[in-house]
Design an enzyme around this catalytic site. Structure first.
Site, PDB file in Angstrom:
ATOM      1  N   THR A  11      31.095 -32.988 -25.066  1.00 50.11           N
ATOM      2  CA  THR A  11      32.364 -33.279 -25.718  1.00 50.11           C
ATOM      3  C   THR A  11      32.259 -32.904 -27.189  1.00 50.11           C
ATOM      4  O   THR A  11      31.224 -33.117 -27.816  1.00 50.11           O
ATOM      5  CB  THR A  11      32.757 -34.766 -25.570  1.00 50.11           C
TER       6      THR A  11
ATOM      7  N   HIS B   5      20.044 -45.853 -19.851  1.00 51.27           N
ATOM      8  CA  HIS B   5      18.625 -46.207 -20.004  1.00 51.27           C
ATOM      9  C   HIS B   5      18.021 -46.729 -18.698  1.00 51.27           C
ATOM     10  O   HIS B   5      16.796 -46.831 -18.574  1.00 51.27           O
ATOM     11  CB  HIS B   5      18.473 -47.249 -21.116  1.00 51.27           C
TER      12      HIS B   5
END
Length: 426
Positions: free
Chosen positions: A334, A386
């Site tokens: 993006t 994560h």
């Protein structure tokens, strides 16, 4: 003959859509292949077109949720070509084209004001009446004089009087300080299906992932040198300009070979790691954010990637993109820099596990071999899940992307230095 126009299938997984808005009026005469409505799905905005010319009759209202295959409207083909307004438009268009063929100049839609000359009759009282070129042309085509226009004005209202008093030459006008009108009005509109789905996905990402973001900066000097040096030849050879997005797409696809976890995603209790890299390019459209996919970016050349990005972005903005072109993707890029963003934390596009955020390029002083130099610098951000990606892979991946962008020649050797590849020590 009555033709039924049905809601098309946007994709295999979509069973219902929302009719966003009609682009024509109920009962209007439409042409074949004319765009008549916008169809909203939870992935894209699509255009409904008329399969035949004729008089249209709505079967579905704006904002209604309808099943795929349902009848949106019907078209009476017996009424095709009977609309006098459309006939006049076609005649005017044909006349304009004929004039173009004869080499006559087209009349430009410029709001250049011209004074109407006095004609010795009633115009003498209004000798400084001004019209635009567009108005003059309309008056000429319809055989109307200034008197006809003035006589057509039924009455003078408070609005017209105030317009004269407060205008540039008005008695009550203030040359420097203008009165400001303050509004307390509000507008309210229904959220599109695409916007509602996007909202749900963004909230789900925040709630269901352990999202972190790591940052770095990239010296864009080498890429900008390449673009400046070869832009002309590139445009002449390929027919379109070379941008930055193709470099980033190729860089992330190459860096995936060193950090495959970035290209992985969670599938239940399993980790799915594709051998291919399908990069989604976030595109802002009037209807919201869309992410068309550049498939197998790891196997495509820079010009091929640049062309595909250009075509997909144009399709997304003109509402001609298919659901298949928006489906899938293993990674997303993006670019907030197009809007002036210096730094941000992009949100992951599920079920992907990471997203790269680009930002604006700013000249800053940096240390180069012990000396301070002004370089075009860009901050980049990698947001990642994560639960699946460790810090070593996330940081290492972003450093590799930085290395490839600052030394784009490495993209020719799969990210390895020519020396080490020559010596076969990597």
């Amino acid at each position: 003959m009555i033709i039924e126009i049905k809601i098309p299938t946007p994709g295999e997984s979509i069973s219902e859509v929302e009719l966003g808005r009609w682009l024509v009026e109920d009962g209007e005469i439409v042409d074949k292949d004319q765009e008549i409505a916008e169809i909203e799905s939870d992935k894209a905005t699509l255009i409904l077109v008329a399969s035949e010319a004729g008089k249209i009759k709505f079967q579905v209202g704006e904002g209604d949720t309808v099943a795929v295959g349902a009848i949106a409207c019907s078209i009476d083909t017996n009424a095709a070509g009977t609309d006098p307004v459309k006939q006049k438009e076609r005649a005017m268009k044909a006349k304009a084209e004929e004039k173009n063929e004869k080499g006559q100049d087209e009349i430009k839609n410029k709001e250049e004001v011209v004074a109407v000359s006095e004609n010795g009759s009633a115009d003498a009282e209004h000798h400084k009446i001004k019209t635009t070129l567009v108005a003059e042309k309309m008056m000429e085509e319809n055989n109307l004089s200034v008197d006809d226009i003035l006589n057509g004005l039924r009455r003078i209202s408070k609005k017209e009087v105030n317009a004269v008093l407060n205008g540039p030459q008005g008695k009550n006008s203030e040359p420097e300080v203008k009165r400001k009108d303050f509004s307390r009005e509000e507008t309210r509109q229904k959220m599109t299906m695409l916007r509602r789905k996007l909202s749900q996905r963004l909230v789900a990402v925040k709630n269901e992932t352990a999202m972190l973001t790591t940052f770095n900066e990239v010296d864009m000097n080498r890429i900008m040198e390449i673009r400046n040096q070869y832009q002309g030849k590139f445009l002449e050879k390929h027919g379109f300009k070379l941008g930055f997005m193709s470099f980033f797409t190729k860089a992330v696809a190459t860096a995936m070979k060193f950090h495959q976890a970035i290209n992985s995603m969670m599938d239940g209790e399993e980790i799915l790691t594709p051998d291919y890299v399908d990069v989604g390019i976030a595109v802002q459209t009037p209807k919201g954010l869309m992410v068309p996919i550049v498939r197998n970016a790891e196997s495509k050349s820079l010009p091929a990637i640049e062309l595909e990005i250009k075509e997909l972005a144009e399709k997304a903005r003109t509402k001609k993109i298919s659901v298949e072109e928006l489906t899938g993707g293993t990674f997303t890029i993006t670019n907030g820099g197009t809007f002036g963003s210096m730094l941000s934390t992009p949100i992951i596009n599920p079920p992907q596990s990471a997203i790269l955020g680009m930002h604006n390029i700013i000249e800053r002083p940096v240390a180069i071999k012990g000396k301070v130099e002004i370089r075009p610098m860009m901050y980049v951000a990698l947001s990642y899940d994560h639960r699946l990606i460790d810090g070593k892979d996330s940081v290492g991946f972003l450093v590799k992307v930085k290395q490839l962008l600052e030394n784009p020649e490495l993209l020719l050797t799969d990210g390895k230095s020519p020396e080490t590849k020559l010596l076969e020590i990597e």
